[in-house]
Design a protein around this motif. Structure first.
Motif, PDB file in Angstrom:
ATOM      1  N   LYS A 233      13.295   4.537  -5.219  1.00 42.48           N
ATOM      2  CA  LYS A 233      14.707   4.586  -4.812  1.00 42.48           C
ATOM      3  C   LYS A 233      14.890   4.036  -3.402  1.00 42.48           C
ATOM      4  CE  LYS A 233      15.950   8.512  -7.760  1.00 42.48           C
ATOM      5  NZ  LYS A 233      16.360   9.934  -7.791  1.00 42.48           N
ATOM      6  N   LEU A 234      13.884   4.225  -2.580  1.00 40.14           N
ATOM      7  CA  LEU A 234      13.959   3.732  -1.208  1.00 40.14           C
ATOM      8  C   LEU A 234      13.623   2.244  -1.096  1.00 40.14           C
ATOM      9  CD1 LEU A 234      12.251   6.678   0.714  1.00 40.14           C
ATOM     10  CD2 LEU A 234      14.669   6.053   0.816  1.00 40.14           C
ATOM     11  N   GLY A 235      13.267   1.641  -2.229  1.00 39.80           N
ATOM     12  CA  GLY A 235      12.917   0.225  -2.204  1.00 39.80           C
ATOM     13  C   GLY A 235      11.506  -0.032  -1.723  1.00 39.80           C
ATOM     14  N   LEU A 236      10.615   0.986  -1.873  1.00 39.75           N
ATOM     15  CA  LEU A 236       9.247   0.854  -1.376  1.00 39.75           C
ATOM     16  C   LEU A 236       8.249   0.558  -2.493  1.00 39.75           C
ATOM     17  CD1 LEU A 236       9.199   3.911   1.067  1.00 39.75           C
ATOM     18  CD2 LEU A 236       9.579   1.512   1.638  1.00 39.75           C
ATOM     19  N   SER A 237       8.730   0.174  -3.681  1.00 44.25           N
ATOM     20  CA  SER A 237       7.836  -0.015  -4.822  1.00 44.25           C
ATOM     21  C   SER A 237       6.887  -1.192  -4.638  1.00 44.25           C
ATOM     22  CB  SER A 237       8.640  -0.205  -6.110  1.00 44.25           C
ATOM     23  OG  SER A 237       9.482  -1.331  -5.988  1.00 44.25           O
ATOM     24  N   THR A 238       7.184  -2.079  -3.701  1.00 40.64           N
ATOM     25  CA  THR A 238       6.280  -3.206  -3.422  1.00 40.64           C
ATOM     26  C   THR A 238       5.642  -3.088  -2.041  1.00 40.64           C
ATOM     27  OG1 THR A 238       8.108  -4.554  -2.557  1.00 40.64           O
ATOM     28  CG2 THR A 238       7.617  -4.740  -4.916  1.00 40.64           C
ATOM     29  N   ASN A 239       5.843  -1.939  -1.408  1.00 42.38           N
ATOM     30  CA  ASN A 239       5.287  -1.718  -0.077  1.00 42.38           C
ATOM     31  C   ASN A 239       3.828  -1.273  -0.205  1.00 42.38           C
ATOM     32  OD1 ASN A 239       4.647   0.363   2.231  1.00 42.38           O
ATOM     33  ND2 ASN A 239       6.226  -1.012   3.058  1.00 42.38           N
ATOM     34  N   ASN A 240       2.916  -2.042   0.356  1.00 36.33           N
ATOM     35  CA  ASN A 240       1.489  -1.746   0.199  1.00 36.33           C
ATOM     36  C   ASN A 240       1.096  -0.398   0.783  1.00 36.33           C
ATOM     37  OD1 ASN A 240       0.776  -4.012  -1.222  1.00 36.33           O
ATOM     38  ND2 ASN A 240       0.260  -5.230   0.592  1.00 36.33           N
ATOM     39  N   ASP A 241       1.710  -0.046   1.910  1.00 37.85           N
ATOM     40  CA  ASP A 241       1.370   1.219   2.548  1.00 37.85           C
ATOM     41  C   ASP A 241       1.759   2.391   1.653  1.00 37.85           C
ATOM     42  OD1 ASP A 241       0.447   2.978   4.406  1.00 37.85           O
ATOM     43  OD2 ASP A 241       2.199   2.863   5.704  1.00 37.85           O
ATOM     44  N   ALA A 242       2.990   2.371   1.174  1.00 35.46           N
ATOM     45  CA  ALA A 242       3.469   3.473   0.334  1.00 35.46           C
ATOM     46  C   ALA A 242       2.722   3.513  -0.994  1.00 35.46           C
ATOM     47  CB  ALA A 242       4.973   3.321   0.091  1.00 35.46           C
ATOM     48  N   MET A 243       2.619   2.368  -1.671  1.00 35.31           N
ATOM     49  CA  MET A 243       1.960   2.334  -2.975  1.00 35.31           C
ATOM     50  C   MET A 243       0.453   2.586  -2.856  1.00 35.31           C
ATOM     51  SD  MET A 243       4.324   2.016  -5.176  1.00 35.31           S
ATOM     52  CE  MET A 243       5.298   3.007  -4.019  1.00 35.31           C
ATOM     53  N   GLY A 244      -0.114   2.191  -1.702  1.00 24.05           N
ATOM     54  CA  GLY A 244      -1.534   2.453  -1.479  1.00 24.05           C
ATOM     55  C   GLY A 244      -1.839   3.940  -1.486  1.00 24.05           C
ATOM     56  N   ARG A 245      -0.915   4.726  -0.944  1.00 25.95           N
ATOM     57  CA  ARG A 245      -1.110   6.178  -0.926  1.00 25.95           C
ATOM     58  C   ARG A 245      -0.991   6.772  -2.332  1.00 25.95           C
ATOM     59  NH1 ARG A 245      -0.328   8.400   4.479  1.00 25.95           N
ATOM     60  NH2 ARG A 245      -0.082   6.666   5.940  1.00 25.95           N
ATOM     61  N   ILE A 246      -0.054   6.227  -3.107  1.00 29.42           N
ATOM     62  CA  ILE A 246       0.082   6.657  -4.501  1.00 29.42           C
ATOM     63  C   ILE A 246      -1.205   6.364  -5.267  1.00 29.42           C
ATOM     64  CG2 ILE A 246       1.278   6.209  -6.684  1.00 29.42           C
ATOM     65  CD1 ILE A 246       3.078   7.693  -4.836  1.00 29.42           C
ATOM     66  N   ILE A 247      -1.702   5.151  -5.105  1.00 29.23           N
ATOM     67  CA  ILE A 247      -2.910   4.718  -5.809  1.00 29.23           C
ATOM     68  C   ILE A 247      -4.126   5.529  -5.363  1.00 29.23           C
ATOM     69  CG2 ILE A 247      -4.540   2.784  -6.004  1.00 29.23           C
ATOM     70  CD1 ILE A 247      -2.057   0.932  -6.055  1.00 29.23           C
ATOM     71  N   LYS A 248      -4.193   5.825  -4.084  1.00 23.80           N
ATOM     72  CA  LYS A 248      -5.331   6.596  -3.574  1.00 23.80           C
ATOM     73  C   LYS A 248      -5.398   7.975  -4.220  1.00 23.80           C
ATOM     74  CE  LYS A 248      -7.393   8.451   0.662  1.00 23.80           C
ATOM     75  NZ  LYS A 248      -7.247   8.617   2.123  1.00 23.80           N
ATOM     76  N   PHE A 249      -4.249   8.657  -4.292  1.00 27.43           N
ATOM     77  CA  PHE A 249      -4.243   9.991  -4.916  1.00 27.43           C
ATOM     78  C   PHE A 249      -4.662   9.893  -6.388  1.00 27.43           C
ATOM     79  CE2 PHE A 249      -2.372  13.367  -7.402  1.00 27.43           C
ATOM     80  CZ  PHE A 249      -2.657  14.504  -6.653  1.00 27.43           C
ATOM     81  N   CYS A 250      -4.069   8.953  -7.108  1.00 30.48           N
ATOM     82  CA  CYS A 250      -4.336   8.830  -8.546  1.00 30.48           C
ATOM     83  C   CYS A 250      -5.779   8.414  -8.826  1.00 30.48           C
ATOM     84  CB  CYS A 250      -3.385   7.818  -9.174  1.00 30.48           C
ATOM     85  SG  CYS A 250      -1.657   8.307  -9.088  1.00 30.48           S
ATOM     86  N   SER A 251      -6.363   7.623  -7.930  1.00 29.28           N
ATOM     87  CA  SER A 251      -7.707   7.093  -8.159  1.00 29.28           C
ATOM     88  C   SER A 251      -8.816   8.048  -7.741  1.00 29.28           C
ATOM     89  CB  SER A 251      -7.899   5.774  -7.394  1.00 29.28           C
ATOM     90  OG  SER A 251      -6.999   4.804  -7.825  1.00 29.28           O
ATOM     91  N   LEU A 252      -8.596   8.766  -6.635  1.00 27.92           N
ATOM     92  CA  LEU A 252      -9.702   9.492  -6.013  1.00 27.92           C
ATOM     93  C   LEU A 252      -9.556  11.001  -6.008  1.00 27.92           C
ATOM     94  CD1 LEU A 252     -10.275   7.113  -2.952  1.00 27.92           C
ATOM     95  CD2 LEU A 252     -11.236   6.958  -5.249  1.00 27.92           C
ATOM     96  N   SER A 253      -8.351  11.516  -6.234  1.00 29.74           N
ATOM     97  CA  SER A 253      -8.175  12.964  -6.245  1.00 29.74           C
ATOM     98  C   SER A 253      -8.674  13.557  -7.553  1.00 29.74           C
ATOM     99  CB  SER A 253      -6.694  13.312  -6.070  1.00 29.74           C
ATOM    100  OG  SER A 253      -6.476  14.689  -6.311  1.00 29.74           O
ATOM    101  N   SER A 254      -9.211  14.777  -7.479  1.00 27.23           N
ATOM    102  CA  SER A 254      -9.669  15.455  -8.700  1.00 27.23           C
ATOM    103  C   SER A 254      -8.501  15.766  -9.627  1.00 27.23           C
ATOM    104  CB  SER A 254     -10.408  16.754  -8.333  1.00 27.23           C
ATOM    105  OG  SER A 254      -9.568  17.604  -7.572  1.00 27.23           O
ATOM    106  N   ASN A 255      -7.294  15.774  -9.080  1.00 29.27           N
ATOM    107  CA  ASN A 255      -6.101  16.035  -9.895  1.00 29.27           C
ATOM    108  C   ASN A 255      -5.344  14.749 -10.210  1.00 29.27           C
ATOM    109  OD1 ASN A 255      -6.432  18.911  -9.834  1.00 29.27           O
ATOM    110  ND2 ASN A 255      -5.689  18.878  -7.727  1.00 29.27           N
ATOM    111  N   GLY A 256      -5.973  13.614  -9.943  1.00 28.24           N
ATOM    112  CA  GLY A 256      -5.287  12.341 -10.120  1.00 28.24           C
ATOM    113  C   GLY A 256      -5.285  11.848 -11.556  1.00 28.24           C
ATOM    114  N   ASP A 257      -4.829  10.625 -11.725  1.00 27.29           N
ATOM    115  CA  ASP A 257      -4.713  10.003 -13.047  1.00 27.29           C
ATOM    116  C   ASP A 257      -4.982   8.514 -12.851  1.00 27.29           C
ATOM    117  OD1 ASP A 257      -3.966   8.854 -15.439  1.00 27.29           O
ATOM    118  OD2 ASP A 257      -2.112  10.003 -15.652  1.00 27.29           O
ATOM    119  N   PHE A 258      -6.229   8.100 -13.087  1.00 30.11           N
ATOM    120  CA  PHE A 258      -6.608   6.727 -12.779  1.00 30.11           C
ATOM    121  C   PHE A 258      -5.832   5.685 -13.594  1.00 30.11           C
ATOM    122  CE2 PHE A 258      -9.787   3.146 -12.888  1.00 30.11           C
ATOM    123  CZ  PHE A 258      -9.553   2.744 -11.577  1.00 30.11           C
TER     124      PHE A 258
END
Length: 625
Positions: A42-67
């Protein structure tokens, strides 16, 4: 419901939001993460590497994530940066997809992205997992090309990779060129040499270390233990103690395993007490190591005491205790403990039944062993492995049911190995079945042409039948193949010192008791037990020795030396504990039974197969071993 950490901000506030208000670090579920993701969109950050990088990091590396979710997000980003690529590479590695790591790195290069120091460690590990040595060497070239030749983490991983591929020279070249090394560097090289069987090289590197910590000490001690160089492990441990290095649970486990290997109870007890005093965490693995040490040092009472006090008993602890009862010939007690394990709702595994069937074999419980073999299959749905069939062959063969044992071998769904055939061969010798022994002996020699014990057993089978020409042919075959008979040795612990005796050896390293005194004690022992009926069992000697040599070597078997030394060095009433590397022969078994009676001593001998508790002229094995 929107997470309380998030606020919908006007477009003018987006730049303010970016650096400090992501809030993703506080996420604990994918549901929360998706709320953050929707706000970013909604904030227009869907192509922002910093914001999306944090999303990807949680999903990839957290035990509660979803690769898979991370991958979907990754595919929507037009120009992902190196951080995002690195995160996905780690995610692939974490999800056991090493080939994807390598392919993604290739894509990263095609996109003209420059890798950084965080790219290579995961990529190098992926090459190890994927057995991709060619790609691993290319990655090494890229480490140098992109200017990370001095990056210590990448270099450590390269050493690990080359050791993993057993490219020792390449690993050493990386090590030698490193301008700075840390403890991980040295320990990785030491562990690599050890795993490849180059213990002396590992020790040379260890000696060169400028600073050693408990990790490096444990690596070196563990290396010696894994190579059965127990005496050297003890020497290292003593040096570690002198240098006041704090004992941790890993070093404790390693040195306890050395105690187990040599059967030295006093040292093992000291380590156990030190663990208790130091407040070292007694996790399941360490507790099981302590139980195993007591079992294999001949002290079942202490083993059971440690086992009983465990607040939670995992399957490995149960298995260890059942196995301990097995090697002490307490088959009935092993069965009782197994039933207790079932009542405690602990699900047995295949190792449980290996130990249980072994207990039946050592105690001659044929019917019980047959019952539990079928019980394992039909009740616990465990498919028999080679080890289970081996136990059944051993069980039946020991009991003289040689044809039944051979039938099991013939019906096995896999090819029998040398240990299974060896059990039947040994039983053929005991029960004088020359025809079957000859067939099995030839098969087992073909499987293990370098094992001297197989030749000796077959030679003795021939000798019992008076087939001296065949005995000579076996000896000739040994000579042609350069196979030497394994020398027997026995160890007895005195005041924390391991005293080793070699069969037929004339020297003894301890100056406090001279060799002549030990020989005199052996002669005294043998003369004393002859008065109560001892007659040397000369068939226990190798049958192709000339007649006048056939009796004396028995007198000088290593366990007789150890018993004599123990009688000289201990007080009346003290138990003698001896460890022998080979199976005790019938003559020594009979002799030590009578020694225990005449000299009124309890003597515990641990041989290659099991424990023998000699007391008042009897043995716990009931002459069944």
């Amino acid at each position: 419901m929107i997470s309380p950490h998030l606020q919908i901000l006007p477009p003018s506030s987006v730049n303010h939001y970016l650096p400090t208000h992501y809030g993703i670090e506080s996420c604990s579920t994918m549901a929360e993460l998706k709320q953050h993701h929707s706000v970013f969109v909604k904030l227009g950050l869907s192509t922002n590497n910093d914001a999306m990088g944090r999303i990807i990091k949680f999903c990839s590396l957290s035990s509660n994530g979803d690769f898979p979710y991370a991958l979907r997000v990754f595919c929507t980003i037009p120009n992902p940066d190196a951080f995002i690529y690195n995160t996905i590479i780690k995610g692939y590695l974490r999800n056991h997809l090493p080939r994807n790591c390598i392919m993604l790195y290739s894509l990263m290069l095609e996109e003209s992205l420059v890798p950084n120091s965080f790219t290579f460690p995961s990529l190098i590990r992926a090459c190890c997992v994927d057995a991709a040595i060619k790609e691993g060497k290319q990655v090494h070239a890229h480490v140098v090309k992109f200017g990370f030749g001095a990056d210590i983490v990448s270099q450590n991983n390269l050493i690990f990779m080359y050791m993993h591929f057993q490219s020792l020279d390449e690993a050493r070249k990386v090590f030698d060129k490193m301008p700075v090394r840390d403890v991980v560097t040295w320990t990785t090289l030491i562990t690599g040499y050890s795993q490849c069987g180059f213990i002396d090289d590992a020790f040379d590197v260890f000696e060169l270390m400028p600073e050693k910590n408990c990790v490096s000490w444990n690596a070196m001690i563990a290396s010696c233990v894994q190579s059965n160089r127990f005496q050297e492990a003890f020497a290292l441990f003593n040096k570690m103690e002198e240098e006041k290095v704090e004992l941790n649970k890993f070093v404790a486990a390693s040195i306890l395993t050395a105690c187990t290997g040599l059967g030295v109870l006093k040292q093992g007890k000291w380590i156990h007490k030190h663990i208790e005093k130091s407040g070292i965490e007694l996790d399941t693995k360490l507790a099981t190591t302590i139980i195993d040490m007591y079992c294999k040092c001949g002290c079942l009472e202490m083993a059971f005491e440690v086992f009983s006090k465990l607040p939670e008993k995992g399957v490995s602890s149960w298995n260890c205790m059942i196995g301990g009862l097995a090697i002490h010939g307490k088959g009935e007690d092993a069965i009782k403990l197994f039933r207790e394990m079932e009542r405690g709702m602990v699900e047995p595994d295949y190792i449980t039944f290996v130990n249980l069937l072994s207990a039946c074999a050592h105690s001659g419980l044929v019917e019980e062993g047959q019952f539990f073999f079928h019980y394992m299959i039909h009740v616990h749905k465990i498919e028999p492995r080679k080890e289970h069939y081996g136990c059944m062959v051993d069980l039946l063969a020991r009991a003289g049911m040689l044809e039944e044992a051979r039938n099991i071998i013939d019906k096995m769904p896999m090819s029998p190995d040398a240990s299974i055939l060896g059990a039947l061969l040994g039983a053929c010798k005991i029960h004088n079945n020359v025809e079957l022994g000859e067939k099995i002996g030839k098969r087992v020699i073909d499987l293990e042409p370098g094992n001297s014990g197989r030749y000796v057993t077959l030679a003795n089978i021939y000798a019992t039948a008076g087939r001296w020409e065949d005995v000579a042919n076996v000896r000739k075959l040994m000579n042609e193949r350069g196979v030497k008979k394994e020398p027997g040795f026995s160890i007895i612990e005195m005041d924390g010192v391991m005293n080793e005796f070699i069969a037929g050896g004339m020297a003894h390293p301890r100056p406090d008791v001279q060799a002549q005194a030990i020989y005199a004690k052996v002669e005294e022992m043998l003369e004393s037990i002859k008065l109560v009926g001892y007659v040397p069992y000369i068939d226990a000697a190798l049958h192709d020795l000339v007649e006048e040599e056939r009796e004396n070597p028995l007198f000088y078997h290593s366990e007789k030396f150890a018993v004599a030394y123990g009688l000289l060095r201990t007080k009346q009433g003290e138990t003698l504990r001896i460890t022998k590397n080979l199976r005790i022969c019938r003559d020594c078994h009979q002799a030590i039974k009578l020694i225990s009676k005449v000299f009124d001593r309890d003597i515990i001998v641990r041989d290659r197969n099991r424990f023998h508790h000699f007391s008042n002229g009897d043995c716990s094995c009931r002459d069944y071993w």
